[in-house]
Design a protein around this motif. Structure first.
Motif, PDB file in Angstrom:
ATOM      1  N   PHE A 209       0.720  -1.302   0.148  1.00 50.72           N
ATOM      2  CA  PHE A 209       0.059   0.278  -0.298  1.00 50.72           C
ATOM      3  C   PHE A 209       0.779   1.187   0.000  1.00 50.72           C
ATOM      4  CE2 PHE A 209      -2.562  -2.813   2.383  1.00 50.72           C
ATOM      5  CZ  PHE A 209      -3.780  -2.877   1.644  1.00 50.72           C
ATOM      6  N   ARG A 210       0.224   2.347  -0.496  1.00 52.74           N
ATOM      7  CA  ARG A 210       0.932   3.678  -0.190  1.00 52.74           C
ATOM      8  C   ARG A 210       0.538   4.252   0.874  1.00 52.74           C
ATOM      9  NH1 ARG A 210      -1.152   4.148  -5.438  1.00 52.74           N
ATOM     10  NH2 ARG A 210       0.066   4.196  -7.136  1.00 52.74           N
ATOM     11  N   LEU A 211       1.317   4.898   1.555  1.00 53.90           N
ATOM     12  CA  LEU A 211       1.137   5.684   2.914  1.00 53.90           C
ATOM     13  C   LEU A 211       0.957   7.214   2.777  1.00 53.90           C
ATOM     14  CD1 LEU A 211       3.557   3.723   4.910  1.00 53.90           C
ATOM     15  CD2 LEU A 211       1.235   3.639   5.112  1.00 53.90           C
ATOM     16  N   HIS A 212      -0.089   7.639   3.359  1.00 54.81           N
ATOM     17  CA  HIS A 212      -0.168   9.116   3.217  1.00 54.81           C
ATOM     18  C   HIS A 212      -0.104  10.038   4.753  1.00 54.81           C
ATOM     19  CE1 HIS A 212      -2.092   8.148  -0.501  1.00 54.81           C
ATOM     20  NE2 HIS A 212      -2.755   7.308   0.129  1.00 54.81           N
ATOM     21  N   PRO A 213       0.411  11.194   4.546  1.00 59.28           N
ATOM     22  CA  PRO A 213       0.742  11.843   5.990  1.00 59.28           C
ATOM     23  C   PRO A 213      -0.656  12.163   6.720  1.00 59.28           C
ATOM     24  CG  PRO A 213       1.729  12.841   4.258  1.00 59.28           C
ATOM     25  CD  PRO A 213       0.795  11.917   3.494  1.00 59.28           C
ATOM     26  N   ILE A 214      -0.980  11.182   7.728  1.00 57.27           N
ATOM     27  CA  ILE A 214      -2.050  11.493   8.669  1.00 57.27           C
ATOM     28  C   ILE A 214      -1.551  11.475  10.268  1.00 57.27           C
ATOM     29  CG2 ILE A 214      -4.285  10.724   9.446  1.00 57.27           C
ATOM     30  CD1 ILE A 214      -4.569  11.893   6.879  1.00 57.27           C
ATOM     31  N   ASP A 215      -1.758  12.400  11.074  1.00 55.93           N
ATOM     32  CA  ASP A 215      -1.290  12.321  12.295  1.00 55.93           C
ATOM     33  C   ASP A 215      -2.557  12.537  13.405  1.00 55.93           C
ATOM     34  OD1 ASP A 215      -0.031  11.950  14.682  1.00 55.93           O
ATOM     35  OD2 ASP A 215       1.485  13.606  14.000  1.00 55.93           O
ATOM     36  N   THR A 216      -2.558  13.804  13.832  1.00 55.40           N
ATOM     37  CA  THR A 216      -3.707  14.095  14.563  1.00 55.40           C
ATOM     38  C   THR A 216      -5.171  14.706  13.905  1.00 55.40           C
ATOM     39  OG1 THR A 216      -2.015  14.740  16.414  1.00 55.40           O
ATOM     40  CG2 THR A 216      -4.280  15.524  16.563  1.00 55.40           C
ATOM     41  N   VAL A 217      -6.012  14.352  14.164  1.00 56.61           N
ATOM     42  CA  VAL A 217      -7.067  14.768  13.441  1.00 56.61           C
ATOM     43  C   VAL A 217      -8.446  15.449  14.433  1.00 56.61           C
ATOM     44  CG1 VAL A 217      -6.732  12.875  11.672  1.00 56.61           C
ATOM     45  CG2 VAL A 217      -8.266  12.405  13.516  1.00 56.61           C
ATOM     46  N   ALA A 218      -9.190  16.043  13.910  1.00 56.42           N
ATOM     47  CA  ALA A 218     -10.357  16.333  14.713  1.00 56.42           C
ATOM     48  C   ALA A 218     -11.486  15.500  14.316  1.00 56.42           C
ATOM     49  CB  ALA A 218     -10.738  17.727  14.151  1.00 56.42           C
ATOM     50  N   ALA A 219     -11.960  14.805  15.388  1.00 58.57           N
ATOM     51  CA  ALA A 219     -13.103  13.622  15.148  1.00 58.57           C
ATOM     52  C   ALA A 219     -13.853  13.758  16.335  1.00 58.57           C
ATOM     53  CB  ALA A 219     -12.496  12.249  14.703  1.00 58.57           C
TER      54      ALA A 219
END
Length: 469
Positions: A209-219
């Motif tokens: 898989f490709r990886l994407h920059p994701i860290d802290t989110v608003a959820a």
């Protein structure tokens, strides 16, 4: 040979097979058998002839040969979440991938290899250590294998597309026991089919898989009253949002939750489960149109690490029935049916999930993968849960009546959300040209339909050889 159903006696050569594989062979009478045969939906109580917990690709190939040579049906299980219960079958051989859980993260190249037994939670935690993620669904215990092969609709679908849009390559064991690599450059026809065609073409042992920059989110959740006005404006507001905002609206009766005012308990609400995967400073602006639909009953959106959206499973099993469809909007006729039916379900838990799509998912050309209906704006999933299995028939009847009232609004269906609904509904998961191409590829890789415990695409007839779909 033509695969035949074997009688319910012992499988010839099973002891010799057990000596050749590294994995674990579990038969009826084994202390682990009852736990090993369970699947996520408690409605299914299947008794396989043998369960093989494989450890290597060689184990997978050997188990495929065992099923083919013995004439037994072959059920392939990764996370055990098959909506149709295909993860196990009576008198079948279950190829259980759950021990194959190795993950390799290459943070510099933003690529990852994951074996077929990896769950969404396990992978997401491993990738998060490098501040990266791959789009999966919304449940941590779901296996990435089945999720990926059906397409993969989840929290990042608007920002980074379907799971298959991040799939780079796959290692596959085909029905003849051979291992192939499928990618844009190798066995490209198989790679196209794996991206949405389900488990029809072989057993994938590893995914890249490709990886994407994701860290802290608003959820979190924004709970609103499920009035006609709110439901009418919900989809337009969500579609107008930036791609970084994912919305999953869960419509149903408010639970007796102390965090919700007592006067709301039992009334119809829409629980907006949201994720904003952009800069946290922009989240309030992105969420403002949703909050403007009505005064919130509850608002719990806050900053959190991305893996928090894939919590650990409680381990509790329930029975459930479900129906799904793609649509483009919630019109007043549909809203009226939703409000009337969900106000009086037979089961304690019954909801309609409305997942708003678009964004990156819709920008990939439809013909690029086997996944159908990228241009649909909304995915709806009607579900009813229950713990008392003796009441299953009445809950199924309620759901069937509801579904019969609204199904004329459907424009296709997501294959991963199909129950065992027959060939017509499998075909509804794909545009006609896509289905025809899948059937041709099925004929090339699995002409005897060994891999048929799935949302089955039957091999194209031999007389169609050489035709272009």
């Amino acid at each position: 040979m033509t695969t035949q159903e074997a009688p319910g006696d012992a499988i010839a050569g099973l002891d010799a097979f057990a000596a050749r594989v590294d994995g674990d062979l579990i038969r009826p009478g084994n202390p682990e058998y009852d736990a090993a045969r369970q699947v996520e939906n408690a409605r299914y109580d299947r008794r396989p002839a043998a369960i093989v917990r494989v450890r290597t690709a060689s184990d997978v190939a050997a188990t495929i040969r065992l099923a083919r040579d013995s004439g037994r049906r072959l059920a392939v299980r990764a996370g055990g979440h098959s909506v149709a219960g295909h993860s196990a079958a009576d008198d079948a051989i279950v190829l259980d991938l759950s021990l194959m859980r190795r993950i390799e993260i290459d943070a510099e190249r933003r690529l990852a290899w994951a074996e077929a037994g990896v769950t969404a939670r396990q992978y997401t935690i491993a990738a998060h250590a490098a501040g990266l993620a791959t789009p999966f669904g919304d449940t941590g215990s779901v296996g990435v294998a089945g999720l990926t092969l059906g397409g993969g609709i989840g929290w990042l679908v608007r920002k980074h597309g379907l799971t298959i849009d991040s799939l780079v390559a796959a290692e596959v064991i085909t029905a003849d026991g051979h291992q192939l690599r499928a990618s844009e450059d190798e066995n490209a026809d198989l790679f196209w089919a794996l991206r949405g065609g389900g488990g029809n073409f072989g057993v994938v042992t590893r995914f890249q898989f490709r990886l994407h920059p994701i860290d802290t989110v608003a959820a979190g959740t924004i709970i609103l009253p499920a009035t006609t006005e709110v439901l009418r404006e919900l989809v337009p507001a969500a579609l107008a949002a930036p791609d970084e905002l994912a919305i999953q609206a869960v419509i149903g009766r408010a639970p007796d939750d102390p965090s919700i005012p007592p006067e709301v308990h039992g009334t119809l609400i829409v629980d907006l489960e949201v994720l904003y995967a952009g800069p946290l400073t922009d989240s309030e602006l992105a969420l403002a149109p949703l909050r403007a639909l009505a005064p919130a009953i509850k608002d719990s959106v806050e900053a959190k690490p991305y893996p928090a959206l894939y919590p650990e499973s409680s381990g509790e099993r329930e029975g459930w029935f479900a129906r799904a469809m793609f649509a483009d909007t919630l019109d007043d006729e549909l809203i009226g049916a939703i409000r009337a039916r969900l106000a009086d379900p037979t089961a304690p838990q019954a909801v309609l999930e409305v997942r708003v799509l678009g964004g990156a998912m819709a920008r990939v050309p439809v013909e690029a993968t086997a996944f159908g209906y990228r241009d649909r704006r909304v995915l709806m999933w009607l579900i009813t849960w229950f713990t008392d299995l003796t009441q299953a028939a009445q809950h199924e009847a309620w759901l069937t009546d509801f579904w019969s009232e609204i199904r004329h609004k459907a424009t296709g269906v997501y294959v991963n959300f199909l129950e065992a609904e027959g060939d017509e509904r499998v075909r509804a998961a794909y545009p006609p040209q896509t289905y025809a191409r899948l059937a041709e590829i099925k004929r090339r890789y699995d002409p005897e339909n060994l891999f048929r415990l799935n949302q089955n695409i039957q091999p194209a007839p031999a007389e169609r050889v050489g035709r272009t779909p």
